[in-house]
Design a protein around this motif. Structure first.
Motif, PDB file in Angstrom:
ATOM      1  N   TYR A 149     -58.992 -18.756  67.934  1.00  0.00           N
ATOM      2  CA  TYR A 149     -58.229 -18.148  66.847  1.00  0.00           C
ATOM      3  C   TYR A 149     -58.257 -16.646  67.050  1.00  0.00           C
ATOM      4  O   TYR A 149     -59.256 -16.090  67.501  1.00  0.00           O
ATOM      5  N   SER A 150     -57.162 -15.981  66.697  1.00  0.00           N
ATOM      6  CA  SER A 150     -57.023 -14.570  67.033  1.00  0.00           C
ATOM      7  C   SER A 150     -56.298 -13.814  65.925  1.00  0.00           C
ATOM      8  O   SER A 150     -55.514 -14.392  65.170  1.00  0.00           O
ATOM      9  N   PHE A 151     -56.567 -12.522  65.859  1.00  0.00           N
ATOM     10  CA  PHE A 151     -55.863 -11.607  64.958  1.00  0.00           C
ATOM     11  C   PHE A 151     -55.681 -10.296  65.703  1.00  0.00           C
ATOM     12  O   PHE A 151     -56.623  -9.778  66.305  1.00  0.00           O
ATOM     13  N   THR A 152     -54.461  -9.756  65.673  1.00  0.00           N
ATOM     14  CA  THR A 152     -54.156  -8.475  66.313  1.00  0.00           C
ATOM     15  C   THR A 152     -53.579  -7.534  65.274  1.00  0.00           C
ATOM     16  O   THR A 152     -52.725  -7.926  64.475  1.00  0.00           O
ATOM     17  N   ASN A 153     -54.054  -6.296  65.304  1.00  0.00           N
ATOM     18  CA  ASN A 153     -53.599  -5.291  64.357  1.00  0.00           C
ATOM     19  C   ASN A 153     -53.531  -3.937  65.064  1.00  0.00           C
ATOM     20  O   ASN A 153     -54.408  -3.619  65.871  1.00  0.00           O
ATOM     21  N   PRO A 154     -52.511  -3.121  64.769  1.00  0.00           N
ATOM     22  CA  PRO A 154     -52.474  -1.795  65.380  1.00  0.00           C
ATOM     23  C   PRO A 154     -53.541  -0.878  64.771  1.00  0.00           C
ATOM     24  O   PRO A 154     -53.822  -0.943  63.580  1.00  0.00           O
ATOM     25  N   VAL A 155     -54.154  -0.073  65.612  1.00  0.00           N
ATOM     26  CA  VAL A 155     -55.118   0.937  65.181  1.00  0.00           C
ATOM     27  C   VAL A 155     -54.436   2.280  65.351  1.00  0.00           C
ATOM     28  O   VAL A 155     -53.898   2.587  66.415  1.00  0.00           O
ATOM     29  N   THR A 156     -54.441   3.070  64.291  1.00  0.00           N
ATOM     30  CA  THR A 156     -53.741   4.354  64.274  1.00  0.00           C
ATOM     31  C   THR A 156     -54.734   5.503  64.075  1.00  0.00           C
ATOM     32  O   THR A 156     -55.893   5.269  63.736  1.00  0.00           O
ATOM     33  N   PRO A 157     -54.297   6.752  64.271  1.00  0.00           N
ATOM     34  CA  PRO A 157     -55.203   7.888  64.076  1.00  0.00           C
ATOM     35  C   PRO A 157     -55.762   7.924  62.653  1.00  0.00           C
ATOM     36  O   PRO A 157     -55.073   7.572  61.694  1.00  0.00           O
TER      37      PRO A 157
ATOM     38  N   ILE B 161     -59.649 -28.474  61.284  1.00  0.00           N
ATOM     39  CA  ILE B 161     -59.769 -27.068  60.873  1.00  0.00           C
ATOM     40  C   ILE B 161     -58.519 -26.681  60.103  1.00  0.00           C
ATOM     41  O   ILE B 161     -57.406 -26.760  60.608  1.00  0.00           O
ATOM     42  N   ASN B 162     -58.724 -26.294  58.852  1.00  0.00           N
ATOM     43  CA  ASN B 162     -57.614 -25.912  57.985  1.00  0.00           C
ATOM     44  C   ASN B 162     -57.270 -24.439  58.145  1.00  0.00           C
ATOM     45  O   ASN B 162     -56.108 -24.069  58.201  1.00  0.00           O
ATOM     46  N   SER B 163     -58.294 -23.580  58.192  1.00  0.00           N
ATOM     47  CA  SER B 163     -58.040 -22.140  58.313  1.00  0.00           C
ATOM     48  C   SER B 163     -59.265 -21.440  58.876  1.00  0.00           C
ATOM     49  O   SER B 163     -60.388 -21.903  58.731  1.00  0.00           O
ATOM     50  N   VAL B 164     -59.001 -20.331  59.544  1.00  0.00           N
ATOM     51  CA  VAL B 164     -60.042 -19.440  60.057  1.00  0.00           C
ATOM     52  C   VAL B 164     -59.669 -18.045  59.565  1.00  0.00           C
ATOM     53  O   VAL B 164     -58.501 -17.653  59.612  1.00  0.00           O
ATOM     54  N   PHE B 165     -60.659 -17.316  59.066  1.00  0.00           N
ATOM     55  CA  PHE B 165     -60.361 -16.018  58.447  1.00  0.00           C
ATOM     56  C   PHE B 165     -61.587 -15.123  58.532  1.00  0.00           C
ATOM     57  O   PHE B 165     -62.679 -15.565  58.901  1.00  0.00           O
ATOM     58  N   PHE B 166     -61.387 -13.854  58.186  1.00  0.00           N
ATOM     59  CA  PHE B 166     -62.522 -12.946  58.063  1.00  0.00           C
ATOM     60  C   PHE B 166     -62.285 -11.984  56.912  1.00  0.00           C
ATOM     61  O   PHE B 166     -61.158 -11.665  56.570  1.00  0.00           O
TER      62      PHE B 166
ATOM     63  N   ILE C 113     -58.527 -11.656  55.858  1.00  0.00           N
ATOM     64  CA  ILE C 113     -57.519 -11.619  56.913  1.00  0.00           C
ATOM     65  C   ILE C 113     -57.454 -12.994  57.603  1.00  0.00           C
ATOM     66  O   ILE C 113     -58.469 -13.467  58.122  1.00  0.00           O
ATOM     67  N   PRO C 114     -56.277 -13.620  57.620  1.00  0.00           N
ATOM     68  CA  PRO C 114     -56.163 -14.905  58.321  1.00  0.00           C
ATOM     69  C   PRO C 114     -56.116 -14.703  59.835  1.00  0.00           C
ATOM     70  O   PRO C 114     -55.591 -13.711  60.323  1.00  0.00           O
ATOM     71  N   MET C 115     -56.692 -15.668  60.543  1.00  0.00           N
ATOM     72  CA  MET C 115     -56.606 -15.689  62.003  1.00  0.00           C
ATOM     73  C   MET C 115     -55.696 -16.845  62.391  1.00  0.00           C
ATOM     74  O   MET C 115     -55.528 -17.804  61.629  1.00  0.00           O
ATOM     75  N   PHE C 116     -55.109 -16.761  63.569  1.00  0.00           N
ATOM     76  CA  PHE C 116     -54.095 -17.721  63.967  1.00  0.00           C
ATOM     77  C   PHE C 116     -54.501 -18.441  65.245  1.00  0.00           C
ATOM     78  O   PHE C 116     -55.038 -17.819  66.166  1.00  0.00           O
ATOM     79  N   PRO C 117     -54.236 -19.762  65.326  1.00  0.00           N
ATOM     80  CA  PRO C 117     -54.610 -20.508  66.526  1.00  0.00           C
ATOM     81  C   PRO C 117     -53.749 -20.087  67.717  1.00  0.00           C
ATOM     82  O   PRO C 117     -52.544 -19.907  67.586  1.00  0.00           O
TER      83      PRO C 117
END
Length: 107
Positions: free
Chosen positions: A63-71, A35-40, A53-57
């Motif tokens: 594979y996971s991606f975390t991002n802050p959600v703001t108002p 697996i070279n890359s996982v993304f969405f 958006i790249p995801m990380f092992p």
């Protein structure tokens, strides 16, 4: 979210923020090391592309991606956000696409 749900829903915060984590399991018939890359690709509720958006092992084929959600500052930021997930192997072959969405609602 889990893939068995049609839609996950989340209230946007009135103040502050919270972290939203999206995770998935990706496997390859030639093994995890192929697996070279996982993304969405992420799309706003208006249909406009936010970006790829790249995801990380994180281990065990996850594979996971975390991002802050703001108002939200505009009503157009509420609604269904669509995500199209894919993986690419070392030969450049792409996996099947998995589509899911999250509905962001006014608190």
């Amino acid at each position: 979210c889990d893939w068995s749900s049609d839609v996950c829903s989340s209230d946007l915060p009135i103040t502050g923020s919270f972290d939203l984590t999206i995770s998935l399991t990706a496997t390859d018939p030639d093994g995890s090391c192929d697996i070279n890359s996982v993304f969405f690709d992420a799309y706003r509720s208006t249909g406009n592309l936010i970006g790829r958006i790249p995801m990380f092992p994180v281990g065990n084929d996850i594979y996971s991606f975390t991002n802050p959600v703001t108002p939200a500052t505009s009503d157009t930021l509420y609604g269904y956000y669509k995500y199209i997930f894919q993986a690419r192997d070392n030969s450049g072959a792409l996996s099947n696409q998995i589509t899911d969405s999250i509905k962001f609602v006014r608190p």
